[in-house]
Every structure is written in structure tokens, then in C-alpha cells.
Design an enzyme around this catalytic site. Structure first.
Site, PDB file in Angstrom:
ATOM      1  N   LYS A  22       0.832  -1.207   0.000  1.00 31.91           N
ATOM      2  CA  LYS A  22       0.000   0.000   0.000  1.00 31.91           C
ATOM      3  C   LYS A  22       0.866   1.256   0.000  1.00 31.91           C
ATOM      4  O   LYS A  22       0.651   2.171  -0.804  1.00 31.91           O
ATOM      5  CB  LYS A  22      -0.919  -0.036   1.236  1.00 31.91           C
ATOM      6  N   ASP A 321       2.120  -1.297  11.832  1.00 34.75           N
ATOM      7  CA  ASP A 321       0.822  -1.727  11.287  1.00 34.75           C
ATOM      8  C   ASP A 321       0.512  -3.194  11.593  1.00 34.75           C
ATOM      9  O   ASP A 321      -0.593  -3.657  11.314  1.00 34.75           O
ATOM     10  CB  ASP A 321       0.803  -1.523   9.765  1.00 34.75           C
TER      11      ASP A 321
HETATM   12  C1  S3P Z   1       2.686   4.805   6.354  1.00 35.24           C
HETATM   13  C2  S3P Z   1       3.363   5.049   7.512  1.00 35.24           C
HETATM   14  C3  S3P Z   1       2.954   4.508   8.826  1.00 35.24           C
HETATM   15  C4  S3P Z   1       1.848   3.474   8.705  1.00 35.24           C
HETATM   16  C5  S3P Z   1       0.827   3.809   7.670  1.00 35.24           C
HETATM   17  C6  S3P Z   1       1.464   3.994   6.313  1.00 35.24           C
HETATM   18  C7  S3P Z   1       3.231   5.338   5.095  1.00 35.24           C
HETATM   19  O1  S3P Z   1       2.525   5.558   9.624  1.00 35.24           O
HETATM   20  O2  S3P Z   1       1.208   3.261   9.944  1.00 35.24           O
HETATM   21  O3  S3P Z   1      -0.129   2.755   7.567  1.00 35.24           O
HETATM   22  O4  S3P Z   1       2.831   4.872   4.001  1.00 35.24           O
HETATM   23  O5  S3P Z   1       4.073   6.248   5.162  1.00 35.24           O
HETATM   24  P1  S3P Z   1       3.543   6.544  10.387  1.00 35.24           P
HETATM   25  O6  S3P Z   1       3.415   7.858   9.714  1.00 35.24           O
HETATM   26  O7  S3P Z   1       3.040   6.536  11.777  1.00 35.24           O
HETATM   27  O8  S3P Z   1       4.932   6.016  10.260  1.00 35.24           O
END
Ligand code: S3P
Length: 441
Positions: A22, A321
Site C-alpha cells: 500500500k 501496522d
Molecule cells: C505509512 C506510515 C505509517 C503506517 C501507515 C502507512 C506510510 O505511519 O502506519 O499505515 O505509508 O508512510 P507513520 O506515519 O506513523 O509512520
């Protein structure tokens, strides 16, 4: 409402794959859109979150072909990049659905691009905190505001001229880091971002794929604004966050043996493997290689005797996650597992600390909730009814718990699984989960 009903027993077996990553799919779309020329993305995640990002770029005038007819492989996206200054002001607000990553990264990217827009989302996203990304962008002289409560809607006024920033991140967050790096692309001067703890570096790796110069030295990332991105082809690996459900599922069921193909094992994302191995999991990486700048491997997992551990806080950002399903593993492990330093879980798609604690307690597991984590004492899980709180990862984690419960589990309200893992039910059934969908009016 869609509910999952899982009957216990069974084991996971076979070789299969899970959908594209994703985080990488979002970034591939964003960088392709502002690059010069045509980019082709393969292995793209056709999930609601990444499709929301795609719709946003189409609304800003970018031509995107999604799964063109008769073209192989599937999950292909062809983007006609418009260059750094080619995005158009959208006619209506950009609705990013459930996707925090879309909002936070787009806020940075659009702040310096002369696009005027409003960002909104679904009920969950409308209540998530945004001030911590808006304030540093304002320091870069972006003309951006959020609501008084610090939430969506975000308004961005076109025409602001951004200034580079030297920024000490107050907490580890790949979304905040990426938001500022994307803003820095159009800022005057050199932006330096200092991370307290390393977080996923997909943005940095992908900027290099698009021939943009970026330096990563120790905990500092720097880039100079004003350059151009050159279109390229990106192969997106399978999402380790989606693979994690089956990694845990195989560990906790007798006689399981699976191989999940072509999974991204970025060193800032693979902490789920380290944590589970420390708990005694049998996980082997096969055929390791680098694809589009990202490390990838097939992951083999066999059923394992797990034991509880104190999860090192240094591993928390790299598994942020995966905790819903890691704590299901903890419930099946011998002894206590302690999670600390994970307060960020409270501001994800749901308050994941409360959601996990409630869910495991419903299944008769002894769990002690703390502000920044929990202590889980492994035991025998009973069946029961779980409230997913419309959170995709809570829904899938408790579906996996069903493999090892003593009676059926019903997980309520699972429609949002489509945000990150379209086809979850089919993959789960093929792997060996006894899962049926119940539709409730
Ligand atoms: C993401 C970073 C993570 C993660 C999120 C996706 C990203 O969050 O939890 O689902 O794609 O940069 P953080 O900003 O807390 O690292």
C-alpha cells in the site's frame, strides 16, 4: 454490513501471494503523476485507499490508465506524468476515503504546486489528527490550514512559494517525513529532516528511481528543491503488512507450512519477522533480491511453538501496522508478551490498543491495557463476537485468531478490509481458513 464468521481448526498450506504494498503503491502514483513522461506501475494495490489517491490525481488532470484491457500483468497502472507544475486545481474537494497516507502525503506534495484544494475523508479519517503535518508545512510558508480541532478538512491555497526547512521530527512517522520531503521538492533551497528513529524509507528509495537526487546519511535525509523527476517503471512488491496475517496464521496452527511470494522486506518494515522469530517462529527468507530499489523475498513459515517476549521498543516503528496480528500471536504464545512505546497505535484507523485489548478479552485472554501498549498472557482463545471498529487490520487479525480458537469467531463490520487487502477472503480460504461472509442488513 459485512461480517466474517470463522470456524476453528484447519491449517495453512501452499504457495500464494498477497496484494501489492500500500505505501509503495501510493508513492508510485504520486511520483509518476509529477514526473516528466509515462510511467508504468505493476503489482499496484487495487485497494480503496490507493484508488482514492488515483481518483485525486485524475481530478487534478492526470491521465491514468488502470488495468488496460488485454494487457498483462494485472494490477497495472500507466500514468502520463504532467511534470512538477502541471497539476490542475480540482473542481471539487478531494475525498481520500479512509486513507491517512493519501491525505498526509498529498498535503505536502500539493502545498508548493500552485493547486488550490480541499482534502476530506470518511468519518474515521475526518477525526484523525492533522495539525502535526500542517504546522511544519506552515513553517515552510505553505498556505495550508486544518480545522480548529486539528482535523480535516485541510485547505490548501495555490501559489505559495515554499522555503526549505531544517526539521527535527518530534516522533517517528514515515507519513510526516514523506509529507515534508514531497513539499521540499518544490521549495527554495535544501531541506534537511532528522529522524529520531528510522521509519520506512519508500519515498527516499523511490525518488532515486525517478532520478531525483536525495541524500540519506545516518538519521538525516536531505534534498534540494526545484529539480525534475524522470518517468520510470515501478514493480510494487507484495505488502508485508498483508502477508503478516498469514505469517502469524501459519505460526499458530499445527502442521502449517506456507510460502508467500515476492514480499517487500524493506529493513524498516520487517520488524514483524524479527519479533516473531524472537518469539520462536520458524520463518525463512528465500530468493532475496532487489526490485525497483526495494528488497523482496519469498517468505516460508511453518507452525511454531511461540513464547512471550518483551518487544524491544526499537522494533515498534518497523511493525507499527502489524501489532493487531502480532498480539494475536502473543495470545497463542506461552507466557507474557509486553508491548510498550506504541502510543501511536491509538491514532490509527481506530484506537488499536483498545480494539486489540477488547477483542482479546472477549476471547477470554488475560490482557492488561497501558497507555502505550499492553501485556498479553498467552492462553487458550475461546470464540466470540469481535467489533472491528471498521478497522481493516483489526478485522483481519481476529479472522486469523479464528484458526486457533476453541469455537467460532464472528468479526463484525469488515467492509473496510477492501482498503488494504482486496481478495482477503479468497486468499484466506485458499490458504486453509474456514471463513464465510455474512451480510447483515
Ligand atoms: C505509512 C506510515 C505509517 C503506517 C501507515 C502507512 C506510510 O505511519 O502506519 O499505515 O505509508 O508512510 P507513520 O506515519 O506513523 O509512520
Amino acid at each position: 454490513m459485512i461480517n466474517y464468521c470463522i470456524s476453528p481448526g484447519g491449517k495453512l498450506s501452499g504457495r500464494f501471494s498477497v496484494p501489492g504494498d500500500k505505501s509503495i503503491s501510493h508513492r508510485a502514483l504520486m511520483l509518476s503523476a509529477i514526473a516528466e513522461g509515462r510511467s508504468r506501475i505493476t503489482g499496484f494495490l487495487d485497494g480503496e485507499d490507493t484508488l482514492a489517491t488515483m481518483a485525486a490525481f485524475r481530478a487534478m488532470g492526470v491521465k491514468i490508465q488502470h488495468n488496460p484491457e488485454n494487457e498483462v500483468p494485472e494490477n497495472q497502472v500507466i500514468v502520463e506524468g504532467v511534470g512538477m507544475q502541471g497539476l490542475l486545481t480540482p473542481a471539487t474537494a478531494l475525498n481520500l476515503g479512509n486513507s491517512g497516507t493519501s491525505v498526509r502525503l498529498l498535503s505536502g506534495l500539493l502545498s508548493g504546486l500552485g493547486v488550490e484544494c480541499e482534502l476530506v475523508g470518511d468519518e474515521s479519517l475526518m477525526s484523525r489528527p492533522m495539525r502535526w503535518i500542517v504546522e511544519p508545512l506552515q513553517k515552510m510558508h505553505a498556505s495550508i490550514t486544518c480545522s480548529e480541532k486539528g482535523t480535516l478538512p485541510i485547505h490548501i491555497k495555490g501559489g505559495a512559494s515554499l522555503t526549505a526547512i531544517d526539521y527535527e521530527m518530534p516522533m517517528p512517522s514515515a507519513q510526516l517525513k514523506s509529507c515534508l520531503l514531497l513539499a521540499a521538492l518544490s521549495a527554495n533551497g535544501r531541506t534537511c529532516i532528522h529522524e529520531p528513529v528510522a521509519t520506512r524509507d519508500h519515498t527516499e528509495r523511490m525518488l532515486k528511481q525517478f532520478a531525483y537526487q536525495i541524500e540519506c546519511e545516518g538519521s538525516t535525509i536531505s534534498l534540494t528543491g526545484g529539480g525534475a523527476l524522470k518517468a520510470t517503471d515501478i514493480e510494487v512488491p507484495a505488502d508485508i503488512s498483508s502477508a503478516a496475517f498469514f505469517i502469524v496464521g501459519a505460526c499458530i496452527t499445527d502442521g502449517s507450512d506456507i510460502i508467500i511470494e515476492n514480499v517487500g522486506i524493506n529493513p524498516n518494515r520487517d520488524a514483524v519477522i524479527h519479533i516473531l522469530r524472537e518469539m520462536g517462529a520458524s520463518i525463512t527468507l528465500l530468493d532475496e533480491k532487489i526490485v525497483s530499489g526495494e528488497p523482496v523475498a519469498d517468505i516460508q513459515v511453518k507452525s511454531s511453538e511461540l513464547h512471550g517476549i518483551d518487544i524491544p521498543e526499537s522494533l515498534v516503528p518497523g511493525a507499527i501496522d502489524e501489532f493487531p496480528v502480532i498480539m494475536v500471536a502473543a495470545a497463542c504464545a506461552k507466557g507474557k508478551t509486553r508491548l510498550t512505546g506504541a502510543e501511536e497505535l491509538r491514532i490509527k484507523e481506530s484506537d488499536r490498543i483498545t480494539a486489540i485489548v477488547d477483542g482479546l478479552q472477549t476471547l477470554g485472554i488475560d490482557v492488561d491495557e497501558q497507555p502505550d501498549g499492553m501485556t498479553v498472557t498467552g492462553g487458550k482463545m475461546a470464540g466470540g463476537e469481535i467489533n472491528s471498529r471498521t478497522d481493516h487490520r483489526i478485522a483481519m487479525a481476529f479472522a486469523i485468531a479464528g484458526l486457533n480458537a476453541s469455537s467460532p469467531i464472528t468479526v463484525k463490520d469488515c467492509a473496510n478490509v477492501e482498503t488494504s487487502f482486496p481478495g482477503f477472503v479468497e486468499v484466506a480460504k485458499t490458504a486453509g481458513l474456514d471463513l464465510i461472509i455474512e451480510e447483515q442488513a
